[in-house]
Scaffold this motif. Structure first.
Motif, PDB file in Angstrom:
ATOM      1  N   PHE A 198     -44.136  22.834  43.671  1.00 44.06           N
ATOM      2  CA  PHE A 198     -43.223  22.541  42.327  1.00 44.06           C
ATOM      3  C   PHE A 198     -41.998  22.980  42.771  1.00 44.06           C
ATOM      4  CE2 PHE A 198     -44.521  22.737  37.622  1.00 44.06           C
ATOM      5  CZ  PHE A 198     -43.872  21.354  37.531  1.00 44.06           C
ATOM      6  N   HIS A 222     -38.345  23.382  40.993  1.00 44.26           N
ATOM      7  CA  HIS A 222     -37.548  23.344  39.777  1.00 44.26           C
ATOM      8  C   HIS A 222     -36.103  23.542  40.220  1.00 44.26           C
ATOM      9  CE1 HIS A 222     -41.081  23.812  37.225  1.00 44.26           C
ATOM     10  NE2 HIS A 222     -40.243  23.669  36.089  1.00 44.26           N
ATOM     11  N   GLU A 259     -34.469  28.507  33.802  1.00 42.91           N
ATOM     12  CA  GLU A 259     -34.124  27.173  33.360  1.00 42.91           C
ATOM     13  C   GLU A 259     -33.885  27.021  32.165  1.00 42.91           C
ATOM     14  OE1 GLU A 259     -36.993  28.282  34.581  1.00 42.91           O
ATOM     15  OE2 GLU A 259     -38.553  27.677  33.182  1.00 42.91           O
ATOM     16  N   TRP A 260     -34.278  27.847  31.469  1.00 35.93           N
ATOM     17  CA  TRP A 260     -34.062  27.692  29.996  1.00 35.93           C
ATOM     18  C   TRP A 260     -32.675  28.484  29.297  1.00 35.93           C
ATOM     19  CZ3 TRP A 260     -37.332  26.603  25.431  1.00 35.93           C
ATOM     20  CH2 TRP A 260     -38.613  25.629  25.509  1.00 35.93           C
ATOM     21  N   HIS A 263     -35.003  18.055  33.747  1.00 38.80           N
ATOM     22  CA  HIS A 263     -35.611  19.005  33.168  1.00 38.80           C
ATOM     23  C   HIS A 263     -35.162  19.158  31.683  1.00 38.80           C
ATOM     24  CE1 HIS A 263     -37.505  23.200  32.225  1.00 38.80           C
ATOM     25  NE2 HIS A 263     -38.271  22.726  33.290  1.00 38.80           N
ATOM     26  N   HIS A 264     -35.484  20.273  30.848  1.00 34.65           N
ATOM     27  CA  HIS A 264     -35.223  20.168  29.436  1.00 34.65           C
ATOM     28  C   HIS A 264     -33.592  20.061  29.069  1.00 34.65           C
ATOM     29  CE1 HIS A 264     -39.424  21.359  29.228  1.00 34.65           C
ATOM     30  NE2 HIS A 264     -39.002  22.800  29.116  1.00 34.65           N
ATOM     31  N   TYR A 316     -40.995  15.535  37.942  1.00 33.41           N
ATOM     32  CA  TYR A 316     -41.384  16.070  36.488  1.00 33.41           C
ATOM     33  C   TYR A 316     -40.424  15.415  35.977  1.00 33.41           C
ATOM     34  CZ  TYR A 316     -40.482  20.125  33.380  1.00 33.41           C
ATOM     35  OH  TYR A 316     -40.561  20.787  31.909  1.00 33.41           O
ATOM     36  N   ASP A 359     -44.016  17.369  30.168  1.00 32.15           N
ATOM     37  CA  ASP A 359     -44.102  18.872  29.723  1.00 32.15           C
ATOM     38  C   ASP A 359     -43.515  18.741  28.241  1.00 32.15           C
ATOM     39  OD1 ASP A 359     -44.655  21.464  30.081  1.00 32.15           O
ATOM     40  OD2 ASP A 359     -42.807  21.875  31.528  1.00 32.15           O
ATOM     41  N   THR A 360     -44.068  20.170  27.693  1.00 34.71           N
ATOM     42  CA  THR A 360     -43.661  20.560  26.370  1.00 34.71           C
ATOM     43  C   THR A 360     -43.798  19.348  25.324  1.00 34.71           C
ATOM     44  OG1 THR A 360     -41.405  20.316  26.802  1.00 34.71           O
ATOM     45  CG2 THR A 360     -42.352  22.461  27.009  1.00 34.71           C
ATOM     46  N   ARG A 399     -49.868  17.434  30.321  1.00 34.71           N
ATOM     47  CA  ARG A 399     -48.989  17.820  29.228  1.00 34.71           C
ATOM     48  C   ARG A 399     -48.189  16.371  28.660  1.00 34.71           C
ATOM     49  NH1 ARG A 399     -46.782  23.347  31.432  1.00 34.71           N
ATOM     50  NH2 ARG A 399     -48.526  24.522  31.435  1.00 34.71           N
ATOM     51  N   ASP A 424     -49.570  27.617  31.973  1.00 36.45           N
ATOM     52  CA  ASP A 424     -48.655  28.342  32.939  1.00 36.45           C
ATOM     53  C   ASP A 424     -49.140  29.664  33.485  1.00 36.45           C
ATOM     54  OD1 ASP A 424     -47.054  26.257  32.100  1.00 36.45           O
ATOM     55  OD2 ASP A 424     -45.392  27.150  32.245  1.00 36.45           O
ATOM     56  N   TRP A 462     -39.063  29.768  36.891  1.00 40.72           N
ATOM     57  CA  TRP A 462     -39.243  28.568  37.614  1.00 40.72           C
ATOM     58  C   TRP A 462     -37.890  28.187  38.296  1.00 40.72           C
ATOM     59  CZ3 TRP A 462     -44.214  26.595  37.429  1.00 40.72           C
ATOM     60  CH2 TRP A 462     -44.996  27.339  36.515  1.00 40.72           C
TER      61      TRP A 462
HETATM   62  C1  JFZ Z   1     -42.691  24.517  30.769  1.00 40.35           C
HETATM   63  C2  JFZ Z   1     -41.480  24.666  30.847  1.00 40.35           C
HETATM   64  O1  JFZ Z   1     -40.651  24.788  29.664  1.00 40.35           O
HETATM   65  C3  JFZ Z   1     -40.914  25.402  31.953  1.00 40.35           C
HETATM   66  O2  JFZ Z   1     -39.365  25.527  31.843  1.00 40.35           O
HETATM   67  C4  JFZ Z   1     -41.492  25.163  33.094  1.00 40.35           C
HETATM   68  O3  JFZ Z   1     -40.915  23.774  33.598  1.00 40.35           O
HETATM   69  C5  JFZ Z   1     -42.763  25.024  32.955  1.00 40.35           C
HETATM   70  C6  JFZ Z   1     -43.696  24.489  34.231  1.00 40.35           C
HETATM   71  O4  JFZ Z   1     -43.406  24.431  31.939  1.00 40.35           O
HETATM   72  O5  JFZ Z   1     -43.007  25.828  30.067  1.00 40.35           O
HETATM   73  C7  JFZ Z   1     -44.375  26.126  29.503  1.00 40.35           C
HETATM   74  C8  JFZ Z   1     -44.975  25.021  29.244  1.00 40.35           C
HETATM   75  C9  JFZ Z   1     -46.372  25.298  28.711  1.00 40.35           C
HETATM   76  C10 JFZ Z   1     -46.945  26.516  28.566  1.00 40.35           C
HETATM   77  C11 JFZ Z   1     -46.105  27.518  28.927  1.00 40.35           C
HETATM   78  C12 JFZ Z   1     -44.808  27.325  29.600  1.00 40.35           C
HETATM   79  N1  JFZ Z   1     -48.113  26.838  28.183  1.00 40.35           N
HETATM   80  O6  JFZ Z   1     -49.058  25.848  27.815  1.00 40.35           O
HETATM   81  O7  JFZ Z   1     -48.558  28.083  28.267  1.00 40.35           O
END
Ligand code: JFZ
Length: 423
Positions: free
Chosen positions: A18, A20, A41-42, A89-90, A132, A186-187, A215, A228, A250
């Motif tokens: 991966f 980031h 990254e946040w 990313h976000h 991603y 993601d998210t 996701r 994660d 990350w």
């Molecule tokens: C996400 C992202 O917000 C983070 O920055 C990174 O890219 C990661 C790989 O993924 O964060 C998460 C998403 C889901 C969970 C935890 C962090 N989860 O399901 O536990």
């Protein structure tokens, strides 16, 4: 292509890289001289950095050391089979040339399409290239989810963002860079199922063989993305993947020194593949385009180990559940082969003992050298206990993880605990 064929590269891979990387590599975990809550990254959201301020990083992003071929040659040496780059990313910043938004690497002094360079180098090394894409959160877009410090949530029009940014950008990623192994969403939070399905259909229409990770939400993806850094306790007999950090972030962080060791990584890799999954382990390159030295060192150690012991990882299926936890390490399983991974030499002395496993062993040997090992089967009638003892050299040849191969006939039989005292 049927679905098993589509999935094959993924289930065969076991280990992925991966990456980031984005504007957040510049602040690297600190803002205005202060450490910000991780992950790095946040930082924009965690420090509520106004977009107008964060956007200034665009003028500073100039990773002059970046060389896609150097990165991908390293990835190859790490023993990963696929590479997944944060194309967006976000924070909303794209690492590629996008007609749908000029919030991208093309607006920086660097002005090079990083996705293009990496896609090419990745394929040149024989690795599968994946991207991603943050579909729900985009802190630069007034209509997307996530940025409630610059924008008023009440006037948000998510569908507009989805139609005018997400879909066009996903189309660019799946049209301009050749075959993409998978797209990693993601998210998804509370994104409506209809839109998630529309996005999946969009991906399938653009590249039918491109996989979609879990996701995207609602079980629409091709495999399950675990939480994660979490490895399930039990085997899971469907394709799955655990995304994992090498430290606590990350993105690149100047203030995080809590690296996992090569032994930690191998232990987790053994645990993951023994349960039928993939490990997607993260690298957060710095703002100049270098892999952090420590991360490179750990990945390289894992890669050197895999070079000698890859058979015990790549060509494997779910391993049998033993009766007892293996204090000395873990188990992986290939066709007519069990692999014993000795990760903790203190627990073996000059032999490994496995309890309550009946196995018709044809040959036992060290994977690395082929040295044949003596095995002793014991059965104690009064206790109804099987013990399989495998003699090992002392000291062990590889202190990271010495792998023993047990070639066998027929299926292993595990005698699990049963109550003999309850009647
Ligand atoms: C996400 C992202 O917000 C983070 O920055 C990174 O890219 C990661 C790989 O993924 O964060 C998460 C998403 C889901 C969970 C935890 C962090 N989860 O399901 O536990």
């Amino acid at each position: 292509m049927n679905n098993n064929q589509r999935m094959k590269w993924f289930t065969d891979s076991k280990f992925g890289l991966f990456i980031h990387w984005g504007l957040y590599a510049l602040p690297a975990g600190q803002w205005l001289g202060k450490k910000v809550e991780y992950p790095a990254e946040w930082i924009m959201k965690n420090a509520k950095i106004p977009l107008a301020e964060y956007r200034k990083l665009v003028e500073q992003f100039n990773p002059i050391d970046f060389d896609a071929y150097v990165w991908m040659r390293k990835a190859k040496a790490y023993g990963v089979k696929y590479v997944c780059l944060t194309a967006k990313h976000h924070d909303g910043f794209a690492l590629y040339d996008s007609d749908a938004s000029d919030y991208s690497v093309m607006s920086t002094p660097f002005r090079r399409d990083i996705v293009r360079e990496l896609a090419e180098a990745c394929k040149a090394e024989g690795l599968i290239f994946c991207v991603y894409y943050s579909q729900m959160q985009d802190w630069e877009d007034a209509n997307a989810d996530g940025n409630d410090w610059d924008f008023d949530r009440k006037t948000k029009n998510f569908v507009k963002y989805f139609q005018t940014k997400v879909k066009p950008q996903v189309r660019e990623l799946l049209t301009n860079y050749g075959d993409i192994g998978m797209i990693w969403f993601d998210t998804p939070y509370d994104m409506p199922k209809t839109l998630c399905q529309e996005l999946a259909d969009w991906v399938h229409q653009l590249q039918p063989d491109c996989l979609i990770n879990g996701r995207i939400g609602y079980g629409i993806g091709d495999y399950r993305t675990m939480s994660d850094n979490n490895i399930p306790v039990l085997a899971f007999d469907e394709p799955w993947e655990t995304p994992m950090t090498l430290n606590n972030n990350w993105g690149f962080s100047k203030v995080d020194f809590e690296w996992k060791s090569a032994k930690d990584v191998i232990r987790m890799l053994v645990s993951v593949v023994g349960k039928g999954g993939n490990l997607l382990l993260n690298m957060g390159p710095d703002a100049l385009g270098n892999f952090p030295e420590k991360a490179d060192e750990v990945f390289s150690q894992v890669g050197a180990w895999l070079k000698k012991n890859g058979e015990s990882i790549y060509q494997t299926n779910i391993a049998p559940d033993l009766t007892y936890q293996t204090r000395w390490g873990g188990l992986t399983a290939g066709k007519d082969r069990l692999y014993l991974h000795i990760l903790d030499g203190r627990e073996v002395d000059d032999e490994v003992v496995i309890y309550d496993l009946e196995l018709n062993i044809k040959k036992a040997y060290l994977l690395e050298t082929g040295q044949v090992l003596e095995t002793i089967h014991l059965y104690e009638p009064a206790r109804d206990e099987f013990r399989l003892r495998v003699k090992v050299p002392n000291p062990l040849p590889d202190l990271l993880d010495t792998v023993i191969v047990l070639e066998h006939d027929g299926d292993p039989v595990v005698h699990s605990l049963e109550s003999k005292f309850s009647e």
